[in-house]
Design an enzyme around this catalytic site. Structure first.
Site, short mmCIF file in Angstrom:
data_model
loop_
_atom_site.label_atom_id
_atom_site.label_comp_id
_atom_site.label_asym_id
_atom_site.label_seq_id
_atom_site.Cartn_x
_atom_site.Cartn_y
_atom_site.Cartn_z
N ARG A 28 3.88 13.56 -14.90
CA ARG A 28 4.23 12.50 -13.94
C ARG A 28 5.38 13.03 -13.11
NH1 ARG A 28 5.35 6.36 -15.55
NH2 ARG A 28 3.09 6.38 -15.32
N LYS A 66 18.50 22.17 -12.67
CA LYS A 66 19.20 23.38 -12.21
C LYS A 66 18.61 23.89 -10.89
CE LYS A 66 19.66 25.05 -16.97
NZ LYS A 66 19.17 26.13 -17.86
N HIS A 70 -3.06 7.48 -10.08
CA HIS A 70 -2.80 7.38 -11.52
C HIS A 70 -4.17 7.21 -12.20
CE1 HIS A 70 -0.91 6.64 -15.24
NE2 HIS A 70 -0.03 5.72 -14.91
N ARG A 121 4.65 3.87 -21.56
CA ARG A 121 3.26 3.90 -22.00
C ARG A 121 2.54 5.21 -21.72
NH1 ARG A 121 4.82 -1.02 -21.58
NH2 ARG A 121 5.79 -0.14 -19.75
N THR A 122 2.60 5.68 -20.49
CA THR A 122 1.75 6.82 -20.15
C THR A 122 2.11 8.03 -21.01
OG1 THR A 122 1.51 5.94 -17.94
CG2 THR A 122 0.86 8.22 -18.24
C1 NCD Z 1 2.52 1.99 -13.92
C2 NCD Z 1 3.00 3.25 -13.25
O1 NCD Z 1 3.89 3.94 -13.76
O2 NCD Z 1 2.46 3.52 -12.20
N1 NCD Z 1 2.68 1.91 -15.27
C3 NCD Z 1 1.89 2.63 -16.11
O3 NCD Z 1 1.66 3.80 -15.93
N2 NCD Z 1 1.36 1.98 -17.16
C4 NCD Z 1 2.87 0.77 -13.16
C5 NCD Z 1 4.29 0.51 -12.79
O4 NCD Z 1 5.18 1.32 -13.03
O5 NCD Z 1 4.52 -0.57 -12.25
#
Ligand code: NCD
Length: 309
Positions: A108, A87, A136, A58-59
């Site tokens: 991320r 690397k 987040h 999703r993100t």
């Molecule tokens: C979450 C995350 O990656 O922190 N998901 C997200 O970003 N929608 C929650 C999770 O991974 O459980």
């Protein structure tokens, strides 16, 4: 005059109430405008880099969709293995490199503090899409926006956070954006996965009324909103501990209908087993609407940070 132009988005704590209101107003406006066209001509020619050193569905896709629907372009990678990290390149060198290509960076990374580190060397604004078990913030905003849309108002609600509150970055950032509202908080987790004490004491300092319990059923009796989370397997040093805790809480349709039929149900997703699939067809199961809301929130953030609205 509130402005987000040029800002990094690193944690939930950074937002003022005025900034949140502005982001939500722009998100609502973009939602309206996209009813009769697929994209807005706001970011033509601009480049967003999506750097995902950790798994994501999703993100990453939501940031990418947001940029595409603003008519901008996207570059990036979706695993550390497919980047020069494999690397031995340092995060700093990767960011300095991408900074030569992109106007804005969404990332991320498994390390807490990695987005701050990136922001300290990048000229381009950095959006934290999750730094390990840290923060987040874009998810926190879309969660808050979803609660507001589903319930009309956040004030006066009782929000139940359930699951892995120790390692869940969405809840760490979430409570920092909910603090601008008058709400009650119930935190449900196994003893081993409680919300970190520094966050809880900060919340009490903000004046948030907090109850901690291990019983989801008790909490549901009082809750208006349930924010269910996944036990964060990848943060466990001991696999046996994960096996012991993974089935701690499972929300079923029977529980909702018996205890709180009008419960608004959120989940950042991915879900493993913590919400049974028969819950999905309840009209108050909001987690896929929550996914959609994420695109409007990220569009708003990108456009505001780039000074386009
Ligand atoms: C979450 C995350 O990656 O922190 N998901 C997200 O970003 N929608 C929650 C999770 O991974 O459980």
């Amino acid at each position: 005059m509130v402005s987000l132009t040029g800002k990094d988005i690193l944690n939930g704590e950074q937002f003022t109430r005025e900034e949140i209101d502005l982001i939500f107003t722009v998100a609502d406006d973009f939602r309206d405008q996209l009813r009769d066209k697929p994209a807005l001509n706001l970011m033509n020619g601009y480049v967003l880099a999506a750097l995902f050193f950790e798994p994501s569905t999703r993100t990453r896709l939501s940031f990418e969709t947001a940029m595409h629907r603003l008519s901008g372009n996207v570059i990036g990678f979706s695993s550390a293995e497919s980047s020069s990290t494999a690397k031995g390149e340092t995060l700093i060198d990767t960011i300095r490199t991408v900074d030569q290509y992109a106007d804005i960076i969404a990332m991320r990374h498994p390390q807490i503090g990695s987005a701050n580190e990136a922001a300290s060397v990048a000229n381009a604004p950095v959006l934290n899409g999750g730094d390990g078990a840290g923060q987040h913030p874009t998810q926190a905003l879309l969660d808050l926006y979803t609660i507001r849309r589903e319930r009309g108002d956040v004030n006066g609600t009782t929000i139940v956070l359930c699951g892995d509150l120790k390692n869940g970055r969405t809840v760490h950032a979430g409570v920092e954006v909910y603090k601008h509202f008058q709400y009650n908080l119930i935190m449900v987790s196994p003893e081993q996965l409680k919300m970190p004490a520094d966050i809880t004491s900060r919340l009490r300092g903000y004046g948030v009324h907090i109850r901690e319990t291990t019983s989801l059923e008790d909490a549901l009796a009082e809750g208006d909103v349930l924010y269910m989370t996944r036990i964060q397997k990848e943060r466990f040093a001991d696999p046996d501990e994960y096996e012991r805790l993974k089935g701690s809480y499972i929300l079923t349709r029977e529980m909702v209908e018996r205890i709180r039929p009008d419960l608004t149900i959120l989940h950042p997703l991915p879900r493993v087993n913590e919400i049974t699939s028969d819950v999905d067809s309840l009209s108050t199961a909001a987690y896929f609407r929550q996914v959609r809301n994420g695109v409007f929130i990220r569009m708003a953030l990108i456009a505001l940070i780039m000074g386009k609205v």
